[in-house]
Design an enzyme around this catalytic site. Structure first.
Site, PDB file in Angstrom:
ATOM      1  N   ASN A 189       0.873  -1.184   0.000  1.00  0.00           N
ATOM      2  CA  ASN A 189       0.000   0.000   0.000  1.00  0.00           C
ATOM      3  C   ASN A 189       0.907   1.231   0.000  1.00  0.00           C
ATOM      4  O   ASN A 189       1.493   1.569   1.026  1.00  0.00           O
ATOM      5  CB  ASN A 189      -0.892  -0.037   1.251  1.00  0.00           C
ATOM      6  CG  ASN A 189      -1.698   1.238   1.428  1.00  0.00           C
ATOM      7  OD1 ASN A 189      -1.798   2.057   0.501  1.00  0.00           O
ATOM      8  ND2 ASN A 189      -2.262   1.419   2.609  1.00  0.00           N
ATOM      9  N   TRP A 190       0.995   1.874  -1.152  1.00  0.00           N
ATOM     10  CA  TRP A 190       1.929   3.008  -1.284  1.00  0.00           C
ATOM     11  C   TRP A 190       1.391   4.296  -0.681  1.00  0.00           C
ATOM     12  O   TRP A 190       2.101   5.297  -0.617  1.00  0.00           O
ATOM     13  CB  TRP A 190       2.279   3.235  -2.752  1.00  0.00           C
ATOM     14  CG  TRP A 190       3.038   2.101  -3.373  1.00  0.00           C
ATOM     15  CD1 TRP A 190       3.514   0.985  -2.744  1.00  0.00           C
ATOM     16  CD2 TRP A 190       3.424   1.967  -4.749  1.00  0.00           C
ATOM     17  NE1 TRP A 190       4.162   0.173  -3.640  1.00  0.00           N
ATOM     18  CE2 TRP A 190       4.121   0.758  -4.879  1.00  0.00           C
ATOM     19  CE3 TRP A 190       3.229   2.770  -5.878  1.00  0.00           C
ATOM     20  CZ2 TRP A 190       4.642   0.323  -6.098  1.00  0.00           C
ATOM     21  CZ3 TRP A 190       3.738   2.338  -7.097  1.00  0.00           C
ATOM     22  CH2 TRP A 190       4.443   1.122  -7.193  1.00  0.00           C
ATOM     23  N   LYS A 191       0.107   4.288  -0.321  1.00  0.00           N
ATOM     24  CA  LYS A 191      -0.520   5.498   0.238  1.00  0.00           C
ATOM     25  C   LYS A 191      -0.270   6.694  -0.693  1.00  0.00           C
ATOM     26  O   LYS A 191      -0.201   6.501  -1.908  1.00  0.00           O
ATOM     27  CB  LYS A 191      -0.001   5.740   1.661  1.00  0.00           C
ATOM     28  CG  LYS A 191      -0.110   4.477   2.518  1.00  0.00           C
ATOM     29  CD  LYS A 191       0.102   4.700   3.979  1.00  0.00           C
ATOM     30  CE  LYS A 191      -0.024   3.364   4.700  1.00  0.00           C
ATOM     31  NZ  LYS A 191       0.004   3.495   6.145  1.00  0.00           N
ATOM     32  N   HIS A 215      -9.544   1.434   4.927  1.00  0.00           N
ATOM     33  CA  HIS A 215      -8.259   1.589   5.622  1.00  0.00           C
ATOM     34  C   HIS A 215      -8.455   2.538   6.811  1.00  0.00           C
ATOM     35  O   HIS A 215      -9.222   3.498   6.717  1.00  0.00           O
ATOM     36  CB  HIS A 215      -7.208   2.140   4.650  1.00  0.00           C
ATOM     37  CG  HIS A 215      -5.829   2.104   5.225  1.00  0.00           C
ATOM     38  ND1 HIS A 215      -5.372   3.038   6.112  1.00  0.00           N
ATOM     39  CD2 HIS A 215      -4.813   1.217   5.048  1.00  0.00           C
ATOM     40  CE1 HIS A 215      -4.131   2.731   6.469  1.00  0.00           C
ATOM     41  NE2 HIS A 215      -3.774   1.629   5.836  1.00  0.00           N
ATOM     42  N   GLU A 242      -6.775   4.910   7.850  1.00  0.00           N
ATOM     43  CA  GLU A 242      -6.537   6.331   7.526  1.00  0.00           C
ATOM     44  C   GLU A 242      -7.765   6.935   6.848  1.00  0.00           C
ATOM     45  O   GLU A 242      -8.094   8.101   7.058  1.00  0.00           O
ATOM     46  CB  GLU A 242      -5.273   6.461   6.653  1.00  0.00           C
ATOM     47  CG  GLU A 242      -4.013   6.242   7.487  1.00  0.00           C
ATOM     48  CD  GLU A 242      -2.816   5.687   6.733  1.00  0.00           C
ATOM     49  OE1 GLU A 242      -2.796   5.726   5.489  1.00  0.00           O
ATOM     50  OE2 GLU A 242      -1.896   5.192   7.412  1.00  0.00           O
ATOM     51  N   GLU A 259      -5.407  -4.699  10.803  1.00  0.00           N
ATOM     52  CA  GLU A 259      -4.361  -3.703  11.004  1.00  0.00           C
ATOM     53  C   GLU A 259      -4.630  -2.935  12.301  1.00  0.00           C
ATOM     54  O   GLU A 259      -5.466  -2.011  12.312  1.00  0.00           O
ATOM     55  CB  GLU A 259      -4.349  -2.704   9.848  1.00  0.00           C
ATOM     56  CG  GLU A 259      -4.042  -3.325   8.501  1.00  0.00           C
ATOM     57  CD  GLU A 259      -3.453  -2.291   7.553  1.00  0.00           C
ATOM     58  OE1 GLU A 259      -2.323  -2.492   7.109  1.00  0.00           O
ATOM     59  OE2 GLU A 259      -4.109  -1.276   7.276  1.00  0.00           O
ATOM     60  N   SER A 284       3.337  -1.812  10.249  1.00  0.00           N
ATOM     61  CA  SER A 284       4.802  -1.814  10.429  1.00  0.00           C
ATOM     62  C   SER A 284       5.454  -3.157  10.095  1.00  0.00           C
ATOM     63  O   SER A 284       6.439  -3.541  10.724  1.00  0.00           O
ATOM     64  CB  SER A 284       5.177  -1.387  11.853  1.00  0.00           C
ATOM     65  OG  SER A 284       4.769  -0.050  12.076  1.00  0.00           O
ATOM     66  N   GLY A 334       2.808  -1.051   4.295  1.00  0.00           N
ATOM     67  CA  GLY A 334       2.816   0.348   3.902  1.00  0.00           C
ATOM     68  C   GLY A 334       4.223   0.828   3.618  1.00  0.00           C
ATOM     69  O   GLY A 334       4.808   0.561   2.570  1.00  0.00           O
ATOM     70  N   GLY A 335       4.816   1.526   4.592  1.00  0.00           N
ATOM     71  CA  GLY A 335       6.124   2.161   4.424  1.00  0.00           C
ATOM     72  C   GLY A 335       7.178   1.273   3.764  1.00  0.00           C
ATOM     73  O   GLY A 335       7.874   1.709   2.837  1.00  0.00           O
TER      74      GLY A 335
HETATM   75  P1  PGA Z   1       2.781   0.524   7.586  1.00  0.00           P
HETATM   76  O1  PGA Z   1       1.321   0.692   6.930  1.00  0.00           O
HETATM   77  O2  PGA Z   1       3.339  -0.787   7.078  1.00  0.00           O
HETATM   78  O3  PGA Z   1       3.565   1.700   7.122  1.00  0.00           O
HETATM   79  O4  PGA Z   1       2.570   0.494   9.065  1.00  0.00           O
HETATM   80  C1  PGA Z   1       0.461  -0.394   6.802  1.00  0.00           C
HETATM   81  C2  PGA Z   1      -0.838   0.061   6.188  1.00  0.00           C
HETATM   82  O5  PGA Z   1      -1.307   1.140   6.557  1.00  0.00           O
HETATM   83  O6  PGA Z   1      -1.432  -0.623   5.351  1.00  0.00           O
END
Ligand code: PGA
Length: 256
Positions: free
Chosen positions: A10-12, A100, A102, A172, A218, A239-240
């Protein structure tokens, strides 16, 4: 159990379309046929990158799958700034992240909206990756299962068992996203098992056995192997760490 793991990046709101092309190309050099036969891999770029990434995937016949991060539930109309599920399907998007944390926290997405989006994504022959998870406060006050299972039920109610079977749920914990803190493999297993049991109660044993449940929050190369060893963890939403093709390829290879 024949659940093939799914590892999703997930590149956000990161990487413009040039950077996205580079990232996908680099990833394609690092992943092998054996990797893809052991794990499904999806990348979820921002909307403005999807067409470019699709062109690379199709032209080079890459085995990675295309995903999106979000969509609207209506087919078309006066919804400024929104994207219809059919537009994504037309670009060969296979997986759409729905709900998600966010989106829920920053953009006011409710369980009702998540429910409508899950239905719309399925109606357009794509696979929802429906995200659920508790906040730190909810975890510390013993509400983890109650919160997560309520989100699962609200998102899935009214679906048919065969639709639920092919879906993905991403567990998550909100406190683990982008913070460098992740749930222990045992904690992740316990919540993923509870999710599977809830799916079983709602849709029967077959759907529970087949639905894929990812852990996210994470995830790094150093933590993925332990998570993936858990019987109810069928993949990771990353994500990151998915923005760095070397790290993401290591996650796929160590998560196999
Ligand atoms: P993260 O994000 O790996 O940077 O914690 C995960 C996600 O939000 O899908």
């Amino acid at each position: 159990m024949s659940r093939k793991p799914l590892i999703s990046g997930n590149w956000k709101m990161n990487l413009n379309h040039f950077e996205a092309i580079q990232c996908v190309q680099k990833l394609s050099y690092l992943l092998t046929k054996d990797d893809y036969s052991a794990v499904d891999v999806s990348v979820h770029p921002p909307f403005t990158d999807i067409r470019s990434v699709q062109t690379v995937i199709d032209a080079d016949e890459l085995l990675m799958q295309l995903g999106a991060q979000h969509c609207h539930w209506e087919e078309k109309g006066a919804f400024t700034g929104e994207i219809a599920p059919a537009f994504l399907a037309k670009l060969h998007v296979k997986y759409v992240i729905v709900g998600h944390s966010e989106r829920r926290e920053l953009f006011g997405e409710t369980d009702e909206m998540v429910h409508k989006k899950v239905a719309a994504v399925i109606a357009n022959q794509m696979t929802p990756i429906m995200c659920v998870g508790e906040t730190l406060d909810e975890r510390e006050t013993g509400q983890t299962e109650g919160k997560v299972l309520a989100q699962v039920a609200a998102g899935l109610v009214g679906r048919k068992p065969e639709q639920v079977s092919s879906m993905v749920i991403a567990y998550e914990p909100v406190w683990a996203i982008g913070t460098g803190r992740n749930a222990t493999a045992e904690d992740a297993q316990a919540v993923c098992a509870a999710i599977r049991a809830e799916v079983g109660r709602m849709f029967g044993a077959e759907a529970a056995a087949q639905i894929r449940i990812q852990y996210g929050g994470s995830v790094k190369a150093g933590t993925v192997a332990d998570l993936m060893k858990q019987p109810d963890v069928d993949g990771a939403l990353v994500g990151g760490a998915s923005l760095d093709p070397d790290e993401f390829a290591r996650i796929v290879q160590l998560g196999r």
